[in-house]
Scaffold this motif. Structure first.
Motif, mmCIF file in Angstrom:
data_model
loop_
_atom_site.group_PDB
_atom_site.id
_atom_site.type_symbol
_atom_site.label_atom_id
_atom_site.label_comp_id
_atom_site.label_asym_id
_atom_site.label_seq_id
_atom_site.Cartn_x
_atom_site.Cartn_y
_atom_site.Cartn_z
ATOM 1 N N LYS A 42 4.266 -8.895 6.376
ATOM 2 C CA LYS A 42 5.177 -9.162 5.250
ATOM 3 C C LYS A 42 6.511 -8.412 5.401
ATOM 4 C CE LYS A 42 2.214 -7.773 2.092
ATOM 5 N NZ LYS A 42 1.072 -7.336 2.933
ATOM 6 N N ASP A 171 10.741 -6.316 -2.630
ATOM 7 C CA ASP A 171 9.510 -5.745 -2.072
ATOM 8 C C ASP A 171 8.714 -4.992 -3.139
ATOM 9 O OD1 ASP A 171 7.561 -4.929 -0.345
ATOM 10 O OD2 ASP A 171 8.806 -3.572 0.821
ATOM 11 N N VAL A 201 7.589 -10.059 -2.371
ATOM 12 C CA VAL A 201 6.399 -9.596 -1.639
ATOM 13 C C VAL A 201 5.625 -8.685 -2.586
ATOM 14 C CG1 VAL A 201 5.619 -8.104 0.242
ATOM 15 C CG2 VAL A 201 7.405 -9.795 0.655
#
Length: 245
Positions: A42, A171, A201
Motif C-alpha cells: 500500500k 494514509d 489507505v
C-alpha cells in the motif's frame, strides 16, 4: 474520466517484490479505499504515484494527456496536482490555523512572488471556505500546536485542499482519532471527493464502511479483489489472507 492509470507496475527491493504487476484505474471525481495486510504494497503504491519510488517496469499515466508520472520528479508531480497526506500530521505548530492555510494556498511561488505576497480578499475567502469544509472555522486564530490530534489531521487535509489537487492520497487518517473525529473525517473526505479523486489507505474496516466507496484489496503487491466493501469481504481469498487474521 480516468485520471490515473497504473498498468503492469512491478518493483523489487533486495529481491523482495513489493509491487507485482499492479494495475488499477482511478476516476475523477472518485473516492477509493485501498486496504490489505501489512506488506501488501500500500505504501509503495503511494510512493510510486508521488515519484518517491521508481518501479522496475510498467506505466503510470496521468490526466487527459496521458502524461507519464514516471518521467517526472516529486516536485513536478506535486505541481501536476497530486497531494499526499502522511499518517503523522505535519503542520506549523507555532502558527495559527489561518496562517497554516495561508501558507498552503495555491499562489505563484517565485522568489519575488513570495517576497511581495499581499493578502487578497480572494485568498481570505478561500481560507474561510476551506476552514468550513474541514470544520475548523471556530479555530482559525488558534495556534496549530494547541489543536487535538484529529483537528491537526483536518488542518493538514485543509492545507492539501488549499493547493487544489486533482488527486489526494491519504494514509490511515483514522489512526488515533476519537469516534466523533473519525465520523467528521469521513465526512471531510467524502465532500472532497465530490470534485476530485481521493485515495484512502486504511486498516479500520468501520471507517472504510462509512466511506461507502469502491474498495481495492492489495495482497503481495497485486490487486486481490475490487468492488464494494460487502463484495470484497465475501471474497474467500480476501477472508483467507486478510480478514481471517
Amino acid at each position: 474520466m480516468t485520471l490515473l492509470e497504473v498498468s503492469g507496475v512491478s518493483v523489487s527491493f533486495d529481491g523482495f517484490r513489493a509491487i507485482n504487476n499492479l494495475s488499477l484505474q482511478i476516476g475523477e471525481p472518485e473516492l477509493r479505499a485501498v486496504i490489505g495486510p501489512n506488506g501488501a504494497g500500500k505504501t509503495t503504491f503511494m510512493d510510486i504515484i508521488t515519484g518517491k519510488t521508481r518501479p522496475d517496469e510498467g506505466r503510470v499515466s496521468w490526466g487527459e494527456r496521458n502524461l507519464s508520472l514516471l518521467s517526472m520528479s516529486e516536485s513536478q508531480i506535486a505541481r501536476e496536482g497530486i497531494g499526499r497526506k502522511f499518517q503523522k500530521p505535519t503542520v506549523f505548530e507555532a502558527q495559527s490555523v489561518r496562517e497554516n492555510l495561508a501558507l498552503a494556498l495555491k499562489n505563484k511561488r517565485g522568489p519575488f512572488d513570495v517576497l511581495f505576497y499581499r493578502k487578497t480578499a480572494e485568498g481570505g475567502q478561500r481560507i474561510e471556505a476551506i476552514a468550513e469544509e474541514i470544520g475548523l472555522t471556530a479555530h482559525l486564530t488558534r495556534r496549530a500546536g494547541e489543536l487535538s490530534h484529529g483537528q491537526k489531521q483536518w488542518l493538514e487535509i485543509g492545507m492539501l485542499l488549499a493547493q487544489d489537487p486533482r488527486l489526494l492520497l491519504v494514509d490511515e487518517p483514522a489512526a488515533g482519532m476519537t469516534p466523533a473525529e473519525r465520523e467528521q473525517t469521513t465526512d471531510i473526505l467524502k465532500r472532497a471527493a465530490r470534485t476530485r479523486a481521493v485515495i484512502v489507505v486504511e486498516h479500520d474496516m468501520e471507517f472504510v464502511r462509512r466511506l461507502d466507496c469502491k474498495v481495492t484489496v492489495l495482497h503481495e503487491g497485486s490487486v486481490l479483489a475490487e468492488g464494494s466493501l460487502d463484495h470484497v469481504t465475501r471474497n474467500q481469498d480476501v477472508i483467507d489472507v486478510y480478514l481471517g487474521r
